[in-house]
Design a protein around this motif. Structure first.
Motif, mmCIF file in Angstrom:
data_model
loop_
_atom_site.group_PDB
_atom_site.id
_atom_site.type_symbol
_atom_site.label_atom_id
_atom_site.label_comp_id
_atom_site.label_asym_id
_atom_site.label_seq_id
_atom_site.Cartn_x
_atom_site.Cartn_y
_atom_site.Cartn_z
ATOM 1 N N HIS A 1 -45.862 98.166 -15.462
ATOM 2 C CA HIS A 1 -46.475 98.277 -16.818
ATOM 3 C C HIS A 1 -47.130 99.713 -17.069
ATOM 4 N N THR A 2 -47.255 100.349 -18.198
ATOM 5 C CA THR A 2 -47.813 101.374 -18.356
ATOM 6 C C THR A 2 -49.149 101.302 -19.248
ATOM 7 N N TYR A 3 -50.246 101.974 -18.848
ATOM 8 C CA TYR A 3 -51.444 101.804 -19.724
ATOM 9 C C TYR A 3 -51.789 103.236 -19.831
ATOM 10 N N ILE A 4 -52.205 103.167 -21.354
ATOM 11 C CA ILE A 4 -52.458 104.708 -21.866
ATOM 12 C C ILE A 4 -54.020 104.645 -22.296
ATOM 13 N N MET A 5 -54.956 105.363 -21.713
ATOM 14 C CA MET A 5 -56.372 105.685 -22.024
ATOM 15 C C MET A 5 -56.421 107.097 -23.006
ATOM 16 N N ASN A 6 -56.957 106.860 -24.312
ATOM 17 C CA ASN A 6 -56.703 108.313 -25.097
ATOM 18 C C ASN A 6 -57.908 108.967 -25.027
ATOM 19 N N ALA A 7 -58.768 108.649 -23.841
ATOM 20 C CA ALA A 7 -60.099 109.532 -23.696
ATOM 21 C C ALA A 7 -60.373 109.572 -22.421
ATOM 22 N N ALA A 8 -61.510 110.187 -22.045
ATOM 23 C CA ALA A 8 -62.246 110.183 -20.672
ATOM 24 C C ALA A 8 -62.362 108.642 -20.419
ATOM 25 N N THR A 9 -62.156 108.474 -18.911
ATOM 26 C CA THR A 9 -62.235 107.090 -18.374
ATOM 27 C C THR A 9 -62.884 106.959 -17.316
ATOM 28 N N THR A 10 -63.923 105.774 -17.230
ATOM 29 C CA THR A 10 -64.695 105.699 -15.908
ATOM 30 C C THR A 10 -64.520 104.080 -15.636
ATOM 31 N N PHE A 11 -64.490 103.721 -14.357
ATOM 32 C CA PHE A 11 -64.528 102.339 -14.141
ATOM 33 C C PHE A 11 -65.490 102.030 -12.986
ATOM 34 N N THR A 12 -66.509 100.910 -12.958
ATOM 35 C CA THR A 12 -67.180 100.578 -11.943
ATOM 36 C C THR A 12 -66.863 99.216 -11.503
ATOM 37 N N ASP A 13 -67.348 99.184 -10.111
ATOM 38 C CA ASP A 13 -66.971 97.855 -9.280
ATOM 39 C C ASP A 13 -65.697 97.918 -9.012
ATOM 40 N N SER A 14 -64.777 96.724 -9.379
ATOM 41 C CA SER A 14 -63.584 96.644 -8.987
ATOM 42 C C SER A 14 -62.494 96.381 -10.275
ATOM 43 N N LEU A 15 -61.166 97.366 -9.872
ATOM 44 C CA LEU A 15 -60.114 97.074 -10.952
ATOM 45 C C LEU A 15 -59.007 96.457 -10.162
ATOM 46 N N TYR A 16 -58.482 95.532 -10.806
ATOM 47 C CA TYR A 16 -57.387 94.660 -10.104
ATOM 48 C C TYR A 16 -56.081 94.905 -10.789
ATOM 49 N N LEU A 17 -55.032 95.427 -9.644
ATOM 50 C CA LEU A 17 -53.671 95.162 -10.310
ATOM 51 C C LEU A 17 -52.942 94.442 -9.547
ATOM 52 N N ASN A 18 -52.425 93.474 -10.507
ATOM 53 C CA ASN A 18 -51.643 92.271 -9.916
ATOM 54 C C ASN A 18 -50.118 92.312 -10.466
ATOM 55 N N ALA A 19 -49.400 92.224 -9.361
ATOM 56 C CA ALA A 19 -47.894 92.353 -9.531
ATOM 57 C C ALA A 19 -47.330 91.193 -9.782
#
Length: 296
Positions: free
Chosen positions: A1-19
């Protein structure tokens, strides 16, 4: 999948990528701005996601904060990349026109090196077989191979070593290998790698194998002195239950059991009158048997 963020991005804790079990799944995260994370942040790969198939395309500076675990290739366009103290990077960090700074990091490329592989892979597959999992793989052109390592996992992320299999003698011929896992998961992942004689290790692929519980499970109900007994064998070890209904569909009895591969006999602790009853058996929340029993 392609994900597009149209501005500066930050994340905290955990980000899950599920195939979702697709080991060829590709993730592309495009960010039109800077990317930053908190301390101790994690990019976690689930159900077959591979770090080599994750790409971060960032039009801005990248800052991965202290003690974070990051998976994938970072491609930074005309800005700096900063990997702070204690970062673990499973992938690569590339910038088209900016500084790259690090501090006490661990970086592991999932792409291997440019040396000639010591063999050619043909296949790797797993098949349920009477409560076990039969693993088979094939190679050719083994010129510098030392041994194979098979690992297993229940979630596709955390793997443990299952076995090591020595290579066949060097030759240009094809070789076919077999190994049986006698303690499989109901649904589990297997991955295989080879280590050459120089100590270099290369992974081939990861596969998902599900047990066919109905195929491996043998059941024989019988009646004695107005009690029903159930004889089982070949089950994948785990928690289960036996439920008994009358012909009108009313539940008569329910009891928890612990299924094993060995022969076991369970008694339904209820005196039964003449009639037809329906028996259900569950193993790990999956129905593995249902049938009618007559009490005469």
């Amino acid at each position: 999948h392609t994900y597009i963020m149209n501005a500066a991005t930050t994340f905290t804790d955990s980000l899950y990528l599920n195939a979702e079990g697709n080991f060829n799944a590709v993730f592309v995260i495009k960010i039109k701005g800077a990317l930053s994370t908190s301390t101790f942040s994690k990019v976690l790969l689930r159900n077959g996601t591979q770090a080599k198939n994750v790409y971060w395309v960032v039009d801005g500076a990248v800052s991965i904060n202290d003690s974070s675990v990051f998976n994938g290739t970072i491609i930074c366009n005309n800005a700096a990349i900063n990997l702070s103290t204690g970062v673990t990077l499973n992938g690569r960090a590339l910038t088209t026109g900016g500084a790259l700074s690090t501090a006490s990091v661990i970086a592991t490329s999932p792409f291997g090196n440019c040396n000639t592989l010591p063999l050619k892979w043909l296949y790797f597959k797993g098949t349920p077989d009477k409560g076990n999992i039969s693993l088979a793989w094939g190679t050719t052109n083994e010129i510098n191979n030392g041994f194979f390592t098979i690992e297993k996992s229940i979630d596709g992320t955390m793997f443990k070593k299952l076995t090591i299999v020595n290579t066949a003698k060097e030759s240009g011929a094809q070789y076919h290998y077999l190994f049986t896992d006698h303690e499989p998961y109901k649904s589990g992942y297997y991955r295989i790698s080879q280590t050459d004689k120089d100590g270099h290790r290369n992974y081939y692929c990861t596969i998902l194998v599900k047990m066919n519980l109905n195929q491996s499970f043998n059941t024989l109900p019988y009646v004695q002195n107005n009690y029903i007994y159930v004889r089982t064998s070949g089950a994948v070890p785990g928690k289960g239950s036996i439920e008994l209904y009358n012909i009108e569909g009313k539940k008569i009895s329910s009891q928890k059991i612990m299924l094993t591969k060995e022969v076991s006999i369970y008694k339904i602790e209820k005196y039964l009158h003449k009639g037809i009853y329906v028996l259900y058996i569950e193993s790990e929340e999956e129905k593995v048997y249902h049938g009618k029993v007559m009490v005469q």
